[in-house]
Design a protein around this motif. Structure first.
Motif, mmCIF file in Angstrom:
data_model
loop_
_atom_site.group_PDB
_atom_site.id
_atom_site.type_symbol
_atom_site.label_atom_id
_atom_site.label_comp_id
_atom_site.label_asym_id
_atom_site.label_seq_id
_atom_site.Cartn_x
_atom_site.Cartn_y
_atom_site.Cartn_z
ATOM 1 N N LEU A 1 -65.354 -46.983 34.760
ATOM 2 C CA LEU A 1 -64.151 -47.461 35.437
ATOM 3 C C LEU A 1 -63.503 -46.329 36.209
ATOM 4 N N TRP A 2 -63.514 -45.170 35.579
ATOM 5 C CA TRP A 2 -62.893 -44.002 36.182
ATOM 6 C C TRP A 2 -63.643 -43.573 37.433
ATOM 7 N N LEU A 3 -64.987 -43.590 37.330
ATOM 8 C CA LEU A 3 -65.821 -43.226 38.491
ATOM 9 C C LEU A 3 -65.575 -44.197 39.643
ATOM 10 N N THR B 1 -63.133 -35.475 25.922
ATOM 11 C CA THR B 1 -64.209 -35.574 26.914
ATOM 12 C C THR B 1 -63.653 -36.045 28.239
ATOM 13 N N PHE B 2 -62.735 -37.016 28.178
ATOM 14 C CA PHE B 2 -62.143 -37.547 29.392
ATOM 15 C C PHE B 2 -61.339 -36.478 30.110
ATOM 16 N N HIS B 3 -60.597 -35.704 29.319
ATOM 17 C CA HIS B 3 -59.788 -34.626 29.886
ATOM 18 C C HIS B 3 -60.662 -33.614 30.592
ATOM 19 N N VAL B 4 -61.805 -33.288 29.947
ATOM 20 C CA VAL B 4 -62.733 -32.335 30.562
ATOM 21 C C VAL B 4 -63.299 -32.912 31.853
ATOM 22 N N ALA B 5 -63.637 -34.213 31.827
ATOM 23 C CA ALA B 5 -64.170 -34.850 33.041
ATOM 24 C C ALA B 5 -63.138 -34.807 34.166
ATOM 25 N N CYS B 6 -61.872 -35.104 33.816
ATOM 26 C CA CYS B 6 -60.807 -35.025 34.835
ATOM 27 C C CYS B 6 -60.684 -33.606 35.371
ATOM 28 N N GLY B 7 -60.740 -32.639 34.456
ATOM 29 C CA GLY B 7 -60.610 -31.240 34.868
ATOM 30 C C GLY B 7 -61.704 -30.826 35.826
ATOM 31 N N VAL B 8 -62.933 -31.192 35.491
ATOM 32 C CA VAL B 8 -64.065 -30.822 36.360
ATOM 33 C C VAL B 8 -63.926 -31.481 37.724
ATOM 34 N N GLY C 1 -55.221 -36.511 33.858
ATOM 35 C CA GLY C 1 -55.320 -35.275 33.098
ATOM 36 C C GLY C 1 -54.070 -35.044 32.269
ATOM 37 N N ALA C 2 -52.904 -35.307 32.881
ATOM 38 C CA ALA C 2 -51.655 -35.137 32.154
ATOM 39 C C ALA C 2 -51.560 -36.142 31.030
#
Lengths: 493, 143
Positions: free
Chosen positions: A2-4, A71-78, A52-53
């Protein structure tokens, strides 16, 4: 997924808006593709910064909603890093174009003060430029300190640089102030491209032009431009307010110091601390002591903070000092405790059958007194330690549990030790269940699968990456017994 | 704070800066901007910094994690002896390498990032007095 999908849709939508939108016609002519790419990546950045926030919020209630938030936070960060690179490159191209394609026709549209102004000067003298540079530097610091190696070796560097995110968000909200990119407001009065039509019609006075076409393209008035209203604050302020509110609530909640009841030193550098706190209510899985009002934590002494903490709690007795009278109590430091926070381990009670795997000090999330009740009908507890002495951390608790619930069909305990040693006779229920060497997970899972056919088994792991990777892989592989294993991981770093 | 190994973070930053410098240099040369010679220099400097910083050095305490395939780089770097092992040399080398990249827009980011890495190396020397050098080649794989 969904995020992608959301990211892709937002990128394409913004890209098309800027490349085909009439109000951006003149700006597009000046800046070209750089405009579309930079704006599209900016909108994706807005989305990921707000996610991310939100993922940063770690209170119990919200964490359950944002499960797997790390994991989601890391994906957002990347993705923030990747799109920042795209955004910065596109804007660098824009700055060069602002300088080179300085427009005399529409002076209001220009960011540069004159044709051929040095692009570096443009960056350093405009608000978006300066804030952009600061944002990139903060992002660079945060990104380099978030690598696995730095987190593992020096967690403080990661922690303190990551707290710069507040500064990042504040500067981000200011980034759009100054209005570098403008759009045209009077599309009806001044259809884009009409200036050229005016000039060409005066040249071709003798030729016949269709009346309709001529009227459409004639300019009624000068083009008016207006800078964009800053949008970032709409995206980011919501999660940021949520985070600030949560921090404030946590501060209020943890403002009462706790009373330290007991400090016990266990083998293998582990300290157990039993504490009492006002208004503390034990939740399922959170009360490892018999007395329901106290709660305890086990700490492994590894770094400088834990060493200093241990020195304050258990000062070494000095031989040259006089023996203090018994009346004088030990002075403990004032301790504040924040929590509890939501964790995947709480789901243990929502399965019929659960398997808890702990590696070393990773046993702490599972150490509690209240294993009975709820839906749980069978619990497999696998604890893997390097040394035999490590089992002393929770030896009393495990034995107490065994005495209370000696039902092998309910509570199934398996202890593995990597190194052989002698174990005291006092803990007989443990010695007879001791297995030497690393567990053979495949066989263990087969055994659990055979005895629990067609059931949903929750697998909870807290330990080194190696164990959790193996378990995750085994959970995902199909079983002939029809048992489904659902993997839940608790992480420390 | 005294036990933090700043040099490890400086190493990560320097590697990232090398990559940024390299990318900026490629963009500068490909676009044939005014002053593209600085971009060509940035490509060389960025590649050099990446090669120098790729081997991760052994920690003073605890397990060290090697980067994939760093053995051959370690051999090359070690062959220069104290010139590459000493943090003072690294700090000033990075500071010096970053300066010419500041003259072109495409590489200015790499310049600033490498400058920050150089400052962190200096901090590593000041805070951890006694650990002035890195020991590559002896690092063990993490368990």
């Amino acid at each position: 997924m969904l995020w992608l999908g959301a990211n892709t849709w937002l990128f394409l939508k913004t890209f098309l808006l800027y490349s085909t939108g009439q109000q951006y016609h003149y700006l597009y002519k000046m800046l070209g593709l750089g405009l579309c790419i930079s704006r599209a990546s900016a909108s994706v950045l807005n989305l990921n910064c707000s996610f991310g926030a939100a993922a940063h919020v770690s209170s119990r209630e919200t964490r359950r909603l944002l499960d797997k938030s790390k994991t989601f936070h890391v994906a957002c960060g990347v993705s923030i890093c990747i799109f920042s690179v795209v955004h910065v490159s596109a804007h660098l191209a824009n700055v060069v174009n602002f300088s080179v394609s300085y427009s005399e026709d529409f002076p209001a549209l220009n960011l540069a003060r004159y044709r051929g102004e040095d692009p570096k000067l443009i960056i350093l003298t405009t608000i978006p430029g300066v804030t952009g540079v600061l944002l990139v530097l903060i992002l660079f610091l945060m990104f380099t300190s978030s690598s696995y190696c730095v987190r593992l070796s020096n967690y403080e560097i990661f922690w303190y640089t990551h707290n710069l995110f507040i500064v990042f968000y504040v500067i981000l909200m200011v980034h759009m102030v100054g209005g570098a990119l403008k759009y045209q407001t009077n599309l009806e009065g001044h259809p884009p491209g009409c200036l050229r039509a005016n000039q060409s019609s005066t040249e071709q006075q003798g030729e016949e032009l269709e009346a309709g076409e001529d009227e459409e393209r004639r300019c009624g008035e000068e083009a008016h431009f207006q800078p964009h209203y800053p949008q970032t604050w709409l995206w980011v302020s919501g999660p940021l307010c949520l985070y600030c509110a949560e921090r404030f609530y946590r501060y209020i909640r943890s403002s009462d110091p706790v009373t330290i009841v007991t400090v016990i030193r266990h083998p293998c550098d582990v300290i157990e601390l039993r504490m009492l706190k006002k208004h503390f209510k034990a939740r399922p899985g959170q009360c490892p002591t018999e007395n329901k009002e106290t709660f305890g934590v086990h700490l492994r002494v590894v770094g400088d903070w834990t060493e200093r903490f241990t020195q304050l709690l258990l000062p070494e007795p000095r031989i040259d000092l006089e023996i203090l009278p018994m009346v004088q109590q030990r002075r403990y430091p004032k301790l504040y405790v924040d929590g509890p926070f939501g964790s995947p381990s709480e789901e243990v009670f929502n399965y019929d059958v659960s398997v808890c795997v702990a590696g070393g000090i990773g046993v702490t999330p599972f150490a509690c007194d209240g294993w009975t009740g709820f839906r749980l009908q069978r619990l497999y507890f696998v604890w893997v330690c390097r040394e035999l002495k490590s089992f002393y951390w929770f030896a009393e608790l495990l034995c107490a549990l065994h005495h209370k619930e000696n039902r092998p069909d309910y509570f199934n305990l398996k202890l593995y030790v990597s190194q052989t040693d002698n174990l005291q006779e006092k803990y007989r229920p443990l010695t007879s269940r001791l297995l030497v060497g690393r567990p053979r997970w495949n066989l263990l899972f087969d055994e659990i699968g055979k005895t629990n056919k067609h059931k949903r088994v929750g697998v909870f792991c807290c330990g080194p990456k190696g164990i959790s990777k193996t378990l995750h892989r085994l959970c995902n592989s199909a079983r002939s017994s029809g048992t489904t294993f659902e993997f839940n991981k608790e992480s420390f770093s | 704070m005294g036990k933090i190994e700043w040099a490890m973070w400086a190493n990560e930053q320097a590697l990232a800066s090398g990559l940024i410098l390299l990318t900026g240099g490629i963009v500068g040369v490909a676009g044939q901007f005014r002053g593209w010679q600085f971009a060509a220099y940035a490509i060389a400097a960025g590649a050099f910094v990446c090669l120098l910083e790729y081997p991760r050095s052994k920690r003073t305490k605890g397990t060290s994690v090697e980067r994939t395939g760093q053995y051959c780089f370690t051999v090359c770097v070690k062959s220069f002896g104290p010139l590459t092992r000493n943090y003072y040399v690294r700090a000033f080398l990075h500071a010096a390498l970053s300066v010419p990249a500041g003259f072109l827009l495409a590489t200015v980011l790499g310049c600033v990032c490498l400058g920050i890495a150089s400052i962190i190396y200096l901090a590593a020397i000041e805070v951890n007095t006694g650990t002035h050098s890195s020991k590559e080649g002896d690092s063990q794989k993490a368990r």
